[in-house]
Design a protein around this motif. Structure first.
Motif, short mmCIF file in Angstrom:
data_model
loop_
_atom_site.label_atom_id
_atom_site.label_comp_id
_atom_site.label_asym_id
_atom_site.label_seq_id
_atom_site.Cartn_x
_atom_site.Cartn_y
_atom_site.Cartn_z
N HIS A 1 0.82 -1.22 0.00
CA HIS A 1 0.00 0.00 0.00
C HIS A 1 0.85 1.26 0.00
O HIS A 1 0.66 2.18 0.80
CB HIS A 1 -0.97 -0.03 1.18
CG HIS A 1 -1.75 -1.29 1.26
ND1 HIS A 1 -2.67 -1.64 0.29
CD2 HIS A 1 -1.72 -2.33 2.14
CE1 HIS A 1 -3.18 -2.82 0.59
NE2 HIS A 1 -2.62 -3.27 1.70
N GLY B 1 -2.02 1.65 7.69
CA GLY B 1 -2.08 0.20 7.69
C GLY B 1 -2.70 -0.31 8.98
O GLY B 1 -3.68 0.23 9.48
N LEU B 2 -2.11 -1.36 9.55
CA LEU B 2 -2.63 -1.94 10.79
C LEU B 2 -2.45 -1.03 11.99
O LEU B 2 -3.09 -1.20 13.01
CB LEU B 2 -1.97 -3.30 11.04
CG LEU B 2 -2.32 -4.41 10.05
CD1 LEU B 2 -1.48 -5.64 10.32
CD2 LEU B 2 -3.81 -4.74 10.12
N THR B 3 -1.56 -0.05 11.86
CA THR B 3 -1.31 0.88 12.97
C THR B 3 -1.98 2.22 12.70
O THR B 3 -1.50 3.26 13.14
CB THR B 3 0.20 1.09 13.16
OG1 THR B 3 0.78 1.62 11.94
CG2 THR B 3 0.89 -0.21 13.51
N GLN B 4 -3.11 2.21 12.00
CA GLN B 4 -3.76 3.46 11.58
C GLN B 4 -4.14 4.32 12.77
O GLN B 4 -4.98 3.96 13.58
CB GLN B 4 -4.99 3.13 10.75
CG GLN B 4 -5.75 4.35 10.25
CD GLN B 4 -6.83 3.98 9.27
OE1 GLN B 4 -6.56 3.48 8.18
NE2 GLN B 4 -8.08 4.19 9.65
N GLU C 1 -5.29 5.36 2.52
CA GLU C 1 -6.01 5.85 3.70
C GLU C 1 -6.16 7.37 3.71
O GLU C 1 -7.04 7.90 4.42
CB GLU C 1 -5.28 5.44 4.99
CG GLU C 1 -5.11 3.95 5.17
CD GLU C 1 -3.73 3.45 4.70
OE1 GLU C 1 -3.25 2.46 5.28
OE2 GLU C 1 -3.17 4.06 3.76
N GLU D 1 -6.49 -6.13 2.30
CA GLU D 1 -5.66 -6.72 3.35
C GLU D 1 -4.58 -5.72 3.75
O GLU D 1 -3.73 -5.36 2.94
CB GLU D 1 -5.03 -8.03 2.86
CG GLU D 1 -6.04 -9.13 2.62
CD GLU D 1 -5.37 -10.45 2.26
OE1 GLU D 1 -4.15 -10.57 2.48
OE2 GLU D 1 -6.07 -11.35 1.76
N LEU D 2 -4.65 -5.27 4.99
CA LEU D 2 -3.73 -4.24 5.46
C LEU D 2 -2.43 -4.84 5.97
O LEU D 2 -2.37 -6.01 6.35
CB LEU D 2 -4.38 -3.43 6.58
CG LEU D 2 -5.58 -2.57 6.16
CD1 LEU D 2 -6.20 -1.94 7.39
CD2 LEU D 2 -5.14 -1.50 5.18
N ASP D 3 -1.41 -3.99 5.97
CA ASP D 3 -0.12 -4.38 6.54
C ASP D 3 0.19 -3.44 7.69
O ASP D 3 -0.62 -2.61 8.07
CB ASP D 3 0.98 -4.35 5.47
CG ASP D 3 1.19 -2.94 4.89
OD1 ASP D 3 0.84 -1.96 5.57
OD2 ASP D 3 1.71 -2.83 3.77
N SER D 4 1.38 -3.56 8.22
CA SER D 4 1.76 -2.71 9.35
C SER D 4 2.01 -1.27 8.93
O SER D 4 2.01 -0.37 9.77
CB SER D 4 3.04 -3.26 10.00
OG SER D 4 4.10 -3.25 9.07
N SER E 1 3.52 1.77 18.73
CA SER E 1 2.93 1.00 19.85
C SER E 1 3.55 1.42 21.17
O SER E 1 2.84 1.55 22.19
CB SER E 1 3.12 -0.50 19.62
OG SER E 1 2.43 -0.93 18.48
#
Length: 565
Positions: free
Chosen positions: A229, A512-515, A234, A336-339, A554
Motif C-alpha cells: 500500500h 495500515g494496521l497501525t492506523q 487511507e 488486506e492491510l499491513d503494518s 505502539s
C-alpha cells in the motif's frame, strides 16, 4: 420560550427553525459564487489560462500577468509564485500575497503513476538544468517540482515536456491532481493487480476535461494493486486499492474522503468491489459528487472529506450508484492491510519476470537536474528504460539483470543516491519549506538533511522502522500526522526567551494496521537547534523500553508522557 414563562408585555410565539446556511453546493441550487476563489473560477475556467501564458504573459513578462490569473488560474498548469527571499516565518500570515510573491515560479510536473521512461527523465532533468537553476525535488505525490522558473520560459518548457508525453496540466489548482500509483505496477511479484491501465484510462478520459476542471478544491487520487500500500489509500480523496473477490477476480476496494492538513481524516471504505473496467467511470462518479455536492462556501471545508463525514459512507455509496453510475456496485472484500511501516520500495528486489528493481533514496527528495541526468544515464547503461518516482520522495529503476546489481548499486551510491540507506535517510521526508513556499513558517529541507546526518552519527546501529516527517506549516504536505515522529513547523521560544524556528511534535502516527494520527503532548515542542537532541533522546528511550517486536508507535501509545519529552 414556552408560553407559561413568557415575559410580561410580549406575546409568546413558537420559535422559527433556524435556516441552515448554504454550503455553496451546486446540486442544491447554490450557483452564485460565495467567495473570491469561486467567483474567479466562474468568470473563466482555469484551463483557459494556457493560451494567455503562451500568447501574452510569456511575451510581456511578469508585470503583464492579470492578478486573477497569477494567484488563481496559473495553478491549473502547475504554476505558483514562489516566496520572495528574505521574508521570515513571522510574516507568513501577516503580509498580503503580493508582498510574499517573488517574480519566479514553482512549477510542478505531474507524473501519473510515477512512471517515466529514460527519455522523459532526461527531458525533466534538462528543464531543471536549463530553466530552473538546477532545482528539482521529488515530491510525496510522485511529481517533480522546479523553482526559479520565469514566465517567459514556460512555453518552451511545455513544448519540451509535451514532446515526451508529459504535462503540467492540473498539477495544481481546484482540479484532479496527479494520480498516485505503485512504482512497481506490472512488475511486482506480490501485486494483486497491475493498476497501470486504470491510471492511464482515468487520465485519458478525464484529465483536462472541463467537466472536472472546477472542483471545490483539490482532488487527490490513488490507484494501486500494491500489497504494501505504498500510495497510502487511507489519506487520499478517492482511492482504489487492489483486492480479490470470492471468485478470485482481481479488482479494487473503494475508499473516499481521506486527507490531512489541519483537520485530518482517514478515508472511509464504501464496501464495494470495483472491476478494472469500471474504475474510470466510478472515479468520474466520485469526482462528480465532489463537484456537485462539495462545499464551496468556505475553503477550509471545501474538501470531499467533510462531505463524506457529514453524509457517511452508506449515503455516499447510495448517491454514487443511483445518481452517477445508474447501477449498483457489488459488495466486496476489504483490502488486506499491513503494518504500514515501510512502503517506499527502497533496496534491491526481484520482479515477477526474474529481473530486479533497485530503489534508492535521495536525501528528503532533494535532487537536481544534474543528478537526474546521471540517473537516466545509469539506468540506460544498465539496460533499463524505466525509472519510477515513489510517494515517499524516492526513485526506483526497473528491469535490472541480476549480474548488473552490484554495478548499478555502486554507480548510484557514487552519486550520493543510496540503495542501502540508514533508516533515517530512508524514512525521513520534508516538504518544500520557507525556502520557496509562501505558506511556510520554518525551513525544512536543510533542517531534515542535517537531522539525518546527526542521527546517523549518534545512532549508527539503529535499524527499527521509524518515519520522521518534517513540515513547514500546519498543512501537512509531508504527512506529519501519520508519521512516527511528525514535526510541524512553528515559531517557538528558546531558553533565552527569543522567538526562533521550531516544531510542534506529533508522536505515534501511522497507517495500515497501525492506523492512527500522532498524539500531541501538551507543551512538547523543540527549537530547530534542539531537534537532533530531542529525536536522539526519544529514540534511545524507545530502544530501552520496547518489548520484543514492538513498533515505535505502539511504544508511544503506552509510554509515560515524561518519556516522550
Amino acid at each position: 420560550m414556552p408560553p407559561s414563562s413568557a415575559q410580561p408585555g410580549r406575546t409568546a410565539t413558537a420559535a422559527k427553525p433556524r435556516r441552515r446556511r448554504g454550503e455553496g453546493q451546486w446540486a442544491l441550487g447554490y450557483h452564485e459564487p460565495l467567495n473570491k476563489n469561486e467567483e474567479n473560477k466562474k468568470n473563466d475556467d482555469g484551463l483557459n489560462v494556457r493560451d494567455r501564458i503562451i500568447n501574452i504573459y510569456s511575451k510581456g513578462g511578469f508585470d503583464s500577468i492579470d492578478p486573477a490569473d497569477l494567484r488563481g488560474r496559473f495553478r491549473w498548469f502547475g504554476l505558483y509564485t514562489q516566496r520572495a527571499p528574505g521574508i521570515d516565518g513571522g510574516k507568513t500570515a501577516v503580509l498580503e500575497p503580493e508582498e510574499l510573491d517573488d517574480r519566479y515560479f514553482m512549477l510542478r510536473v505531474r507524473i501519473d503513476g510515477g512512471q517515466l521512461t529514460v527519455a522523459q527523465l532526461r527531458a525533466v532533468a534538462e528543464i531543471s538544468r536549463d530553466y530552473g537553476r538546477d532545482t528539482a525535488d521529488i515530491t510525496d505525490r510522485q511529481n517533480v517540482q522546479y523553482h526559479w522558473i520565469r514566465v517567459e520560459d514556460v512555453p518552451a518548457i511545455w513544448e519540451k515536456l509535451e514532446s515526451v508525453g508529459l504535462s503540467t496540466m492540473e498539477a495544481c489548482g481546484d482540479t484532479p491532481r496527479v494520480i498516485l500509483g505503485c512504482p512497481l505496477a506490472g512488475v511486482a511479484e506480490e501485486e494483486v493487480i497491475d493498476a497501470g491501465p486504470a491510471i492511464r484510462e482515468i487520465y485519458e478520459d478525464h484529465i483536462g476535461s472541463e467537466l472536472y476542471s472546477n472542483l471545490p478544491r483539490k482532488f487527490k487520487t490513488s490507484v494501486s494493486g500494491c500489497t504494501v500500500h505504498c500510495v497510502n489509500h487511507e489519506i487520499n480523496d478517492v482511492a482504489f486499492a487492489g483486492v480479490r473477490n470470492e471468485a478470485g477476480e482481481a479488482g479494487y476496494d473503494l475508499f473516499v474522503g481521506g486527507g490531512l492538513s489541519t483537520n485530518p481524516m482517514f478515508a472511509q471504505r464504501l464496501g464495494t468491489f470495483v472491476r478494472p473496467d469500471q474504475v474510470s467511470e466510478v472515479w468520474a462518479g466520485v469526482c462528480g459528487i465532489f463537484r456537485d455536492y462539495g462545499y464551496r462556501r468556505l475553503r477550509t471545508r471545501a474538501r470531499i472529506k467533510f462531505l463524506i463525514k457529514d453524509w457517511g459512507a452508506e449515503k455516499f455509496r447510495d448517491v454514487l450508484e443511483k445518481e452517477y453510475l445508474g447501477y449498483a456496485l457489488p459488495d466486496g472484500p476489504a483490502v488486506e492491510l499491513d503494518s504500514g511501516l515501510r512502503r517506499d520500495h527502497v533496496g534491491v528486489h526481484r520482479q515477477k519476470d526474474g529481473r530486479f528493481y533497485v530503489g534508492f533514496a535521495p536525501k528528503v527528495g532533494r535532487v537536481s537536474g544534474t543528478a537526474l541526468l546521471r540517473v537516466a544515464d545509469i539506468a540506460e547503461e544498465h539496460g533499463s528504460d524505466r525509472v519510477r518516482t515513489t510517494a515517499d520522495q524516492k526513485l526506483v529503476i526497473l528491469d535490472v539483470e541480476e549480474d548488473r546489481i552490484a554495478s548499478i548499486t555502486s554507480a548510484l551510491e557514487t552519486e550520493g543516491l543510496q540503495v542501502n540507506p540508514s533508516v533515517f535517510r530512508r524514512q525521513t521526508m520534508a516538504c518544500t519549506g520557507i525556502e520557496f513556499c509562501k505558506l511556510a513558517i520554518v525551513e525544512t529541507k536543510d533542517r531534515a538533511a542535517t537531522l539525518i546526518d546527526e542521527l546517523e552519527k549518534r545512532l549508527p546501529d539503529f535499524e527499527e522502522p521509524l518515519t520522521i516527517n518534517v513540515n513547514g506549516c500546519p498543512n501537512s504536505c509531508a504527512r506529519i500526522q501519520v508519521a512516527d515522529i511528525g514535526l510541524k513547523g512553528q515559531l517557538v521560544m528558546n531558553s533565552e526567551g527569543e522567538q526562533v524556528e521550531g516544531y510542534q511534535i506529533h508522536l505515534g502516527g501511522g497507517m495500515g494496521l497501525t492506523q492512527s494520527f500522532g498524539k500531541k503532548i501538551r507543551g512538547l515542542k523543540a527549537t530547530a537547534d534542539e531537534l537532533p537532541d530531542y529525536v536522539e533522546r526519544v529514540v534511545r528511550r524507545f530502544q530501552d523500553q520496547k518489548e520484543d517486536g514492538e513498533s515505535f508507535a505502539s511504544w508511544v501509545g503506552r509510554a509515560e508522557d515524561a518519556d516522550l519529552k
